[in-house]
Motif scaffolding. Structure first.
Motif, short mmCIF file in Angstrom:
data_model
loop_
_atom_site.label_atom_id
_atom_site.label_comp_id
_atom_site.label_asym_id
_atom_site.label_seq_id
_atom_site.Cartn_x
_atom_site.Cartn_y
_atom_site.Cartn_z
N SER A 154 -26.93 -19.80 -18.35
CA SER A 154 -27.55 -18.94 -17.34
C SER A 154 -28.76 -18.21 -17.92
O SER A 154 -29.81 -18.09 -17.27
N LEU A 155 -28.63 -17.72 -19.15
CA LEU A 155 -29.77 -17.05 -19.79
C LEU A 155 -30.92 -18.02 -20.01
O LEU A 155 -32.10 -17.65 -19.86
N ALA A 156 -30.60 -19.28 -20.34
CA ALA A 156 -31.65 -20.28 -20.53
C ALA A 156 -32.38 -20.55 -19.22
O ALA A 156 -33.61 -20.72 -19.20
N ALA A 157 -31.62 -20.60 -18.12
CA ALA A 157 -32.24 -20.81 -16.81
C ALA A 157 -33.18 -19.65 -16.45
O ALA A 157 -34.29 -19.87 -15.95
N ILE A 158 -32.72 -18.43 -16.74
CA ILE A 158 -33.59 -17.26 -16.47
C ILE A 158 -34.82 -17.30 -17.37
O ILE A 158 -35.92 -16.93 -16.96
N LEU A 160 -36.37 -19.94 -18.41
CA LEU A 160 -37.32 -20.90 -17.85
C LEU A 160 -38.13 -20.29 -16.71
O LEU A 160 -39.30 -20.61 -16.52
N LEU A 161 -37.48 -19.41 -15.96
CA LEU A 161 -38.16 -18.80 -14.82
C LEU A 161 -39.06 -17.63 -15.23
O LEU A 161 -40.13 -17.43 -14.65
N THR A 162 -38.62 -16.87 -16.22
CA THR A 162 -39.38 -15.67 -16.62
C THR A 162 -40.26 -15.88 -17.83
O THR A 162 -41.18 -15.12 -18.08
N ARG A 163 -39.93 -16.94 -18.65
CA ARG A 163 -40.67 -17.26 -19.86
C ARG A 163 -40.65 -16.09 -20.85
O ARG A 163 -41.62 -15.87 -21.58
N LYS A 164 -39.57 -15.38 -20.89
CA LYS A 164 -39.39 -14.28 -21.84
C LYS A 164 -38.72 -14.81 -23.10
O LYS A 164 -37.59 -15.33 -23.04
N GLY A 170 -31.70 -14.42 -26.86
CA GLY A 170 -30.39 -14.01 -26.38
C GLY A 170 -29.52 -15.22 -26.04
O GLY A 170 -28.33 -15.25 -26.34
N ALA A 171 -30.15 -16.23 -25.40
CA ALA A 171 -29.41 -17.45 -25.06
C ALA A 171 -28.92 -18.15 -26.32
O ALA A 171 -27.78 -18.61 -26.39
N TYR A 172 -29.80 -18.24 -27.34
CA TYR A 172 -29.41 -18.86 -28.60
C TYR A 172 -28.25 -18.09 -29.25
O TYR A 172 -27.30 -18.69 -29.79
N ALA A 173 -28.34 -16.76 -29.22
CA ALA A 173 -27.32 -15.93 -29.85
C ALA A 173 -25.96 -16.10 -29.17
O ALA A 173 -24.93 -16.29 -29.84
#
Length: 204
Positions: A154-158, A160-164, A170-173
């Protein structure tokens, strides 16, 4: 309802599909990571289901052995009652004690065999219960690992949308935590129990 030309995508499906048609390296990397995490999460989910099924099976085996043990103890009690009656008959006036002496000795021997059988069945039931508890604990570990991978997706999807980039970190962690939990579950390691045990030892 894909058969009627309508299909509902998950929120990350759109992001991954968008990245797949683009030439952006950042987006492509996230898309690949999402696919990998989805695969890892599916594996964790399968292991979680398998351990839950094992826990239920072992608990059922424990119940069966416990029922057998209860029947044996009831049989043991019946033999004890017969022995008590025979011993009582031995002291009644006008009764030949030798007539009941053999019965008392036989009941004692039979009771010993029944008691050993009942204790063995109780032990088996305890072993099955222990195995069930172990599998259920392992199931919880797999479930936590699966949840962590789902959160990472879910964090990875966000991302992709926000490019943050901080979201990507955070997704990796979270993904790393999930994989670590999966490794602990695979190796039957309880990190929380180990920490609590070490704390108790240090306290003494």
């Amino acid at each position: 309802m894909s058969g009627h030309g309508f299909h509902v995508h998950g929120p990350h499906d759109h992001a991954v599909e968008h990245a797949a048609h683009g030439s952006d390296t950042f987006s492509n990397n996230i898309a690949v990571m999402t696919a990998v995490l989805a695969t890892v999460g599916a594996m964790f989910g399968y292991q979680g289901g398998a351990t839950q099924n094992d826990a239920a099976l072992f608990k059922n085996n424990a119940a069966i052995e416990k029922t057998k043990a209860a029947n044996s103890w009831n049989y043991y009690q019946a033999k004890s009652n017969k022995q008590n009656l025979a011993e009582l008959a031995m002291v009644l006036p006008g009764v030949d004690p030798e007539k009941y002496k053999t019965d008392v000795a036989r009941y004692k021997a039979e009771k010993d065999d029944i008691r050993k059988e009942a204790e063995a069945l109780d032990k088996k039931a305890d072993e099955w219960n222990h195995q069930s508890d172990t599998k259920m604990h392992q199931h919880h570990q797999w479930a936590l690992a699966t949840t962590a991978e789902q959160i990472a997706i879910s964090l990875a999807a966000i991302t992709l949308l926000t490019r943050k980039k901080w979201l990507m970190m955070g997704a990796y962690a979270v993904a790393a935590v999930g994989i670590l939990l999966g490794v602990f579950a695979w190796l039957h390691i309880d990190p929380i129990g180990a920490l609590l045990g070490a704390g108790a030892v240090a306290a003494h």
